[in-house]
Design a protein around this motif. Structure first.
Motif, PDB file in Angstrom:
ATOM      1  N   PHE A 125       4.062 108.770 108.903  1.00 12.78           N
ATOM      2  CA  PHE A 125       5.201 108.265 108.141  1.00 12.78           C
ATOM      3  C   PHE A 125       5.053 108.827 106.739  1.00 12.78           C
ATOM      4  O   PHE A 125       3.985 109.345 106.383  1.00 12.78           O
ATOM      5  N   PRO A 126       6.088 108.806 105.926  1.00 14.34           N
ATOM      6  CA  PRO A 126       6.033 109.509 104.645  1.00 14.34           C
ATOM      7  C   PRO A 126       4.914 109.036 103.725  1.00 14.34           C
ATOM      8  O   PRO A 126       4.757 107.840 103.477  1.00 14.34           O
ATOM      9  N   LEU A 127       4.157 110.002 103.225  1.00 14.70           N
ATOM     10  CA  LEU A 127       3.138 109.768 102.198  1.00 14.70           C
ATOM     11  C   LEU A 127       3.631 110.457 100.933  1.00 14.70           C
ATOM     12  O   LEU A 127       3.592 111.682 100.823  1.00 14.70           O
ATOM     13  N   GLU A 128       4.101 109.658  99.981  1.00 15.04           N
ATOM     14  CA  GLU A 128       4.731 110.206  98.781  1.00 15.04           C
ATOM     15  C   GLU A 128       4.220 109.479  97.551  1.00 15.04           C
ATOM     16  O   GLU A 128       3.824 108.315  97.617  1.00 15.04           O
ATOM     17  N   GLY A 129       4.242 110.184  96.417  1.00 22.19           N
ATOM     18  CA  GLY A 129       3.842 109.556  95.167  1.00 22.19           C
ATOM     19  C   GLY A 129       3.109 110.538  94.281  1.00 22.19           C
ATOM     20  O   GLY A 129       2.742 111.643  94.696  1.00 22.19           O
ATOM     21  N   SER A 130       2.879 110.123  93.048  1.00 18.36           N
ATOM     22  CA  SER A 130       2.213 111.007  92.085  1.00 18.36           C
ATOM     23  C   SER A 130       0.724 111.138  92.360  1.00 18.36           C
ATOM     24  O   SER A 130       0.102 112.126  91.978  1.00 18.36           O
ATOM     25  N   ASP A 131       0.134 110.148  93.013  1.00 19.05           N
ATOM     26  CA  ASP A 131      -1.293 110.164  93.339  1.00 19.05           C
ATOM     27  C   ASP A 131      -1.436 110.115  94.856  1.00 19.05           C
ATOM     28  O   ASP A 131      -1.515 109.037  95.450  1.00 19.05           O
ATOM     29  N   LEU A 132      -1.464 111.285  95.485  1.00 17.60           N
ATOM     30  CA  LEU A 132      -1.491 111.342  96.944  1.00 17.60           C
ATOM     31  C   LEU A 132      -2.789 110.793  97.515  1.00 17.60           C
ATOM     32  O   LEU A 132      -2.798 110.235  98.617  1.00 17.60           O
ATOM     33  N   VAL A 133      -3.888 110.929  96.801  1.00 18.44           N
ATOM     34  CA  VAL A 133      -5.153 110.365  97.282  1.00 18.44           C
ATOM     35  C   VAL A 133      -5.045 108.850  97.363  1.00 18.44           C
ATOM     36  O   VAL A 133      -5.416 108.232  98.374  1.00 18.44           O
ATOM     37  N   ALA A 134      -4.519 108.220  96.325  1.00 19.31           N
ATOM     38  CA  ALA A 134      -4.406 106.767  96.302  1.00 19.31           C
ATOM     39  C   ALA A 134      -3.442 106.268  97.374  1.00 19.31           C
ATOM     40  O   ALA A 134      -3.727 105.272  98.061  1.00 19.31           O
ATOM     41  N   VAL A 135      -2.310 106.939  97.527  1.00 19.24           N
ATOM     42  CA  VAL A 135      -1.331 106.536  98.539  1.00 19.24           C
ATOM     43  C   VAL A 135      -1.934 106.664  99.935  1.00 19.24           C
ATOM     44  O   VAL A 135      -1.805 105.769 100.780  1.00 19.24           O
ATOM     45  N   THR A 136      -2.601 107.782 100.174  1.00 18.46           N
ATOM     46  CA  THR A 136      -3.213 107.999 101.487  1.00 18.46           C
ATOM     47  C   THR A 136      -4.307 106.985 101.752  1.00 18.46           C
ATOM     48  O   THR A 136      -4.397 106.409 102.844  1.00 18.46           O
ATOM     49  N   ARG A 137      -5.141 106.726 100.748  1.00 18.38           N
ATOM     50  CA  ARG A 137      -6.226 105.753 100.918  1.00 18.38           C
ATOM     51  C   ARG A 137      -5.673 104.367 101.229  1.00 18.38           C
ATOM     52  O   ARG A 137      -6.238 103.639 102.065  1.00 18.38           O
ATOM     53  N   HIS A 138      -4.590 104.000 100.597  1.00 15.60           N
ATOM     54  CA  HIS A 138      -3.980 102.686 100.851  1.00 15.60           C
ATOM     55  C   HIS A 138      -3.648 102.523 102.327  1.00 15.60           C
ATOM     56  O   HIS A 138      -3.966 101.498 102.942  1.00 15.60           O
ATOM     57  N   TYR A 139      -3.034 103.549 102.922  1.00 15.86           N
ATOM     58  CA  TYR A 139      -2.625 103.416 104.315  1.00 15.86           C
ATOM     59  C   TYR A 139      -3.783 103.655 105.285  1.00 15.86           C
ATOM     60  O   TYR A 139      -3.792 103.088 106.382  1.00 15.86           O
ATOM     61  N   VAL A 140      -4.755 104.458 104.901  1.00 19.44           N
ATOM     62  CA  VAL A 140      -5.966 104.586 105.719  1.00 19.44           C
ATOM     63  C   VAL A 140      -6.634 103.222 105.844  1.00 19.44           C
ATOM     64  O   VAL A 140      -7.002 102.772 106.943  1.00 19.44           O
ATOM     65  N   ASP A 141      -6.788 102.549 104.704  1.00 17.94           N
ATOM     66  CA  ASP A 141      -7.415 101.219 104.719  1.00 17.94           C
ATOM     67  C   ASP A 141      -6.583 100.226 105.526  1.00 17.94           C
ATOM     68  O   ASP A 141      -7.134  99.403 106.286  1.00 17.94           O
ATOM     69  N   LEU A 142      -5.267 100.284 105.385  1.00 20.60           N
ATOM     70  CA  LEU A 142      -4.406  99.354 106.095  1.00 20.60           C
ATOM     71  C   LEU A 142      -4.533  99.521 107.603  1.00 20.60           C
ATOM     72  O   LEU A 142      -4.662  98.539 108.349  1.00 20.60           O
ATOM     73  N   LEU A 143      -4.535 100.765 108.067  1.00 18.20           N
ATOM     74  CA  LEU A 143      -4.594 101.005 109.512  1.00 18.20           C
ATOM     75  C   LEU A 143      -5.975 100.694 110.091  1.00 18.20           C
ATOM     76  O   LEU A 143      -6.100 100.485 111.291  1.00 18.20           O
ATOM     77  N   ARG A 144      -6.986 100.646 109.253  1.00 13.35           N
ATOM     78  CA  ARG A 144      -8.301 100.212 109.734  1.00 13.35           C
ATOM     79  C   ARG A 144      -8.350  98.696 109.889  1.00 13.35           C
ATOM     80  O   ARG A 144      -9.113  98.176 110.691  1.00 13.35           O
ATOM     81  N   GLU A 145      -7.553  98.003 109.117  1.00 13.47           N
ATOM     82  CA  GLU A 145      -7.628  96.544 109.058  1.00 13.47           C
ATOM     83  C   GLU A 145      -6.758  95.861 110.094  1.00 13.47           C
ATOM     84  O   GLU A 145      -7.146  94.820 110.641  1.00 13.47           O
ATOM     85  N   VAL A 146      -5.571  96.389 110.367  1.00 11.60           N
ATOM     86  CA  VAL A 146      -4.628  95.668 111.220  1.00 11.60           C
ATOM     87  C   VAL A 146      -4.997  95.797 112.698  1.00 11.60           C
ATOM     88  O   VAL A 146      -5.662  96.740 113.093  1.00 11.60           O
TER      89      VAL A 146
END
Length: 249
Positions: free
Chosen positions: A228-249
């Motif tokens: 799904f779209p990964l967008e934003g000025s800080d791609l590392v932070a955006v990607t890390r947010h969803y990596v962490d989310l998909l590990r948790e759910v």
């Protein structure tokens, strides 16, 4: 249990991938975000890059990532025959040291002879999976036949279950997950909203709970991919947010 999370390079947008200099340029972002692996998309490789897949594979391994390889073609042609480029694609996957190669299913015909596919995959380290795509061949009925009626899970390594693509073809994700869960070896996590007469993928934080409900019905140990779209000025932070989310759910 630690879940493997894979980042699909196309999640950053095809134009941004090109502007950054190709998929290899995204590897530092994906590694810094703490992902376990990367899905390389063949359609985003130009001819020079296709000729240097071993170097790309070495870079992926050097960043402690695993490689999955996505081929934008069907395993079975419109005529119902095996993809004529299968050997080439398997060789490319080997150069990448990919653990998995992914096709859409295509026009599989019930009762077709699977001995050729079994022969082609014999001795290969890479696992071949088929994905429900956004075409008529990605309908639930096709996968129900492929797995339940003919037992093809014995000759391939199951399916990539895309949680969102069912919407594009008019099927319901939850019944599909309940029926096909035992064959799922890889999950593309995707949320979508209506868009004109079709659908549009959106970030998970903007979505309803359908993707969570679907994931809950699928194998907990299957790798989960961000598609799904990964967008934003800080791609590392955006990607890390969803990596962490998909590990948790």
């Amino acid at each position: 249990m630690k879940r493997d999370v894979i980042v699909v390079t196309a999640a950053y947008g095809n134009q941004q991938v090109r502007e950054m200099g190709g998929q290899q340029a995204l590897l530092p972002v994906i590694a810094a975000a703490g992902a376990d692996g990367v899905e390389i998309r063949r359609e985003l490789l130009n001819k020079p890059e296709l000729a240097q897949l071993s170097a790309l594979g070495a870079d992926i391994a050097g960043k402690n990532l695993i490689a999955f390889y996505s081929v934008p073609e069907a395993l079975f042609t419109d005529e119902g025959t095996l993809n004529p480029n299968l050997e080439q694609h398997l060789a490319e996957a080997e150069q990448l040291n990919a653990r998995l190669i992914k096709y859409s299913l295509g026009n599989y015909r019930r009762g077709s002879d699977s001995s050729e596919l079994r022969s082609r995959l014999a001795g290969k380290n890479v696992q071949l999976v088929v994905e429900n795509d956004q075409t008529g061949y990605g309908r639930f009925a096709a996968f129900d036949t492929f797995f339940h009626a003919d037992g093809e899970s014995r000759i391939c390594h199951g399916m990539t279950f895309d949680t969102g693509n069912w919407l594009w073809v008019g099927d319901r994700p939850l019944p599909a997950a309940e029926s096909l869960s035992r064959y799922v070896s890889y999950i593309h996590v995707k949320a979508a909203v209506p868009h004109g007469d079709s659908w549009r993928a959106i970030p998970l934080d903007e979505a309803d709970n359908l993707w969570r409900e679907t994931l809950a019905l699928l194998p907990a140990d299957a790798p989960r991919a961000i598609e799904f779209p990964l967008e934003g000025s800080d791609l590392v932070a955006v990607t890390r947010h969803y990596v962490d989310l998909l590990r948790e759910v």
